[in-house]
Design a protein around this motif. Structure first.
Motif, PDB file in Angstrom:
ATOM      1  N   CYS A 140       0.865  -1.188   0.000  1.00  0.00           N
ATOM      2  CA  CYS A 140       0.000   0.000   0.000  1.00  0.00           C
ATOM      3  C   CYS A 140       0.892   1.225   0.000  1.00  0.00           C
ATOM      4  CB  CYS A 140      -0.919   0.020   1.218  1.00  0.00           C
ATOM      5  SG  CYS A 140      -1.994   1.473   1.273  1.00  0.00           S
ATOM      6  N   ASN A 141       0.802   2.011  -1.071  1.00  0.00           N
ATOM      7  CA  ASN A 141       1.673   3.165  -1.238  1.00  0.00           C
ATOM      8  C   ASN A 141       1.011   4.470  -0.836  1.00  0.00           C
ATOM      9  OD1 ASN A 141       2.389   5.453  -3.499  1.00  0.00           O
ATOM     10  ND2 ASN A 141       4.212   4.436  -2.686  1.00  0.00           N
ATOM     11  N   ALA A 142      -0.308   4.586  -1.069  1.00  0.00           N
ATOM     12  CA  ALA A 142      -0.997   5.839  -0.769  1.00  0.00           C
ATOM     13  C   ALA A 142      -2.498   5.605  -0.696  1.00  0.00           C
ATOM     14  CB  ALA A 142      -0.691   6.888  -1.831  1.00  0.00           C
ATOM     15  N   ILE A 143      -3.171   6.464   0.066  1.00  0.00           N
ATOM     16  CA  ILE A 143      -4.631   6.447   0.172  1.00  0.00           C
ATOM     17  C   ILE A 143      -5.142   7.858  -0.102  1.00  0.00           C
ATOM     18  CG2 ILE A 143      -6.593   6.169   1.738  1.00  0.00           C
ATOM     19  CD1 ILE A 143      -5.053   4.017   3.182  1.00  0.00           C
ATOM     20  N   VAL A 144      -6.178   7.958  -0.922  1.00  0.00           N
ATOM     21  CA  VAL A 144      -6.774   9.248  -1.251  1.00  0.00           C
ATOM     22  C   VAL A 144      -8.261   9.210  -0.919  1.00  0.00           C
ATOM     23  CG1 VAL A 144      -7.416  10.814  -3.122  1.00  0.00           C
ATOM     24  CG2 VAL A 144      -5.118   9.839  -3.053  1.00  0.00           C
TER      25      VAL A 144
END
Length: 289
Positions: A90-94
């Motif tokens: 998991c690299n990023a959450i928006v």
């Protein structure tokens, strides 16, 4: 067959500025296409997404849409729950209230958007010029920077960790010695020996010894938590290095006359386009025994 053991949930929280319907996007990767060994779910405010992340039909990093969430204003707990136990990515959450929005896939566009959201500059910031720039404050780089400053050069030392010392620091605790570690009648001299005796006589850690020596040199500027990620050359000479703050992601550009690569892996040389060899050579290559 070893069955995967799911990792402990990763948790954090975000501030929701306005109550409303939010779209969840997660940047993730199925690192073995067709097997999906690293799957996980995301929960917002204790509401779990029905979408399982990490099972896309590609091994590239992609944005996966996680559905709609009704969120109240204020603090919102975020929870990532590992399902398969094999290194979920998991690299990023928006989170966005714009139903038509899709996050960009290009890395430079992702960076620009992230820095804009954080209200930080996306472009490299100029940070002045130095006589001598050393990249890496380990057992090789730190003595070189110290000696340069003692010789009267305006010296900059860039290090990507919060403490000096590299492998010799309290983060790794590899002894700061060389020939004297295995040869009974050999020893390291110069600054290395100076550091050795300071540590032995004061009982300080290498971090503390390095800090004390650095503080005493007015010509030495030290920048911590910045990792050099690029270099520019003019007429086959390095002229600038670009370093990224590992905590804020802001980039800085430093110009210099002389440079030393103390990264341990030759990264500065690589970024500047220098020739390099990787691995072990045959003994016939250099006529060695």
């Amino acid at each position: 067959f070893y069955e995967g053991r799911p990792a402990v949930d990763a948790t954090t929280s975000v501030g929701i500025p306005v109550a409303g319907t939010y779209v969840l996007w997660v940047r993730t990767r199925n690192w073995i296409r067709g097997h999906a060994p690293g799957c996980f779910t995301v929960s917002l405010d204790n509401k779990k997404s029905e979408h399982v992340f990490g099972s896309a039909d590609t091994e590239m990093w992609v944005w996966e849409k996680g559905g709609l969430f009704e969120l109240d204003e204020g603090n919102c707990p975020v929870r990532l729950t590992d399902i398969t136990g094999y290194f979920s990515r998991c690299n990023a959450i928006v989170l966005t209230t714009d139903a038509s929005y899709s996050p960009p896939n290009d890395l430079s566009e992702i960076r620009n958007e992230r820095m804009n959201c954080l209200n930080r500059p996306a472009n490299p910031q100029p940070m002045g010029e130095y006589d001598f720039i050393v990249v890496g404050a380990g057992p090789g780089g730190f003595p070189a920077a110290l000696q340069s400053a003692r010789m009267g050069l305006n010296t900059l030392l860039i290090h990507d960790r919060p403490v000096l010392g590299g492998n010799a620091s309290s983060e790794m605790s590899v002894p700061f010695d060389g020939a004297n570690s295995r040869q009974p009648f050999a020893r390291e001299t110069g600054i290395t020996e100076e550091i050795f005796w300071l540590k032995r006589n004061t009982g300080q850690s290498y971090d503390e010894v390095f800090d004390g020596l650095a503080t005493a040199e007015l010509n030495l500027t030290i920048v911590l938590n910045q990792r050099v990620i690029g270099a520019s050359t003019e007429t086959n000479r390095i002229r600038t290095v670009t370093a990224r703050n590992v905590l804020t992601s802001v980039d800085y550009v430093y110009r210099g006359e002389l440079f030393l690569d103390g990264t341990g892996d030759g990264w500065l040389g690589f970024y500047s386009g220098a020739d390099f060899a990787f691995g072990r050579e045959a003994r016939t290559e250099y006529g060695e025994s």
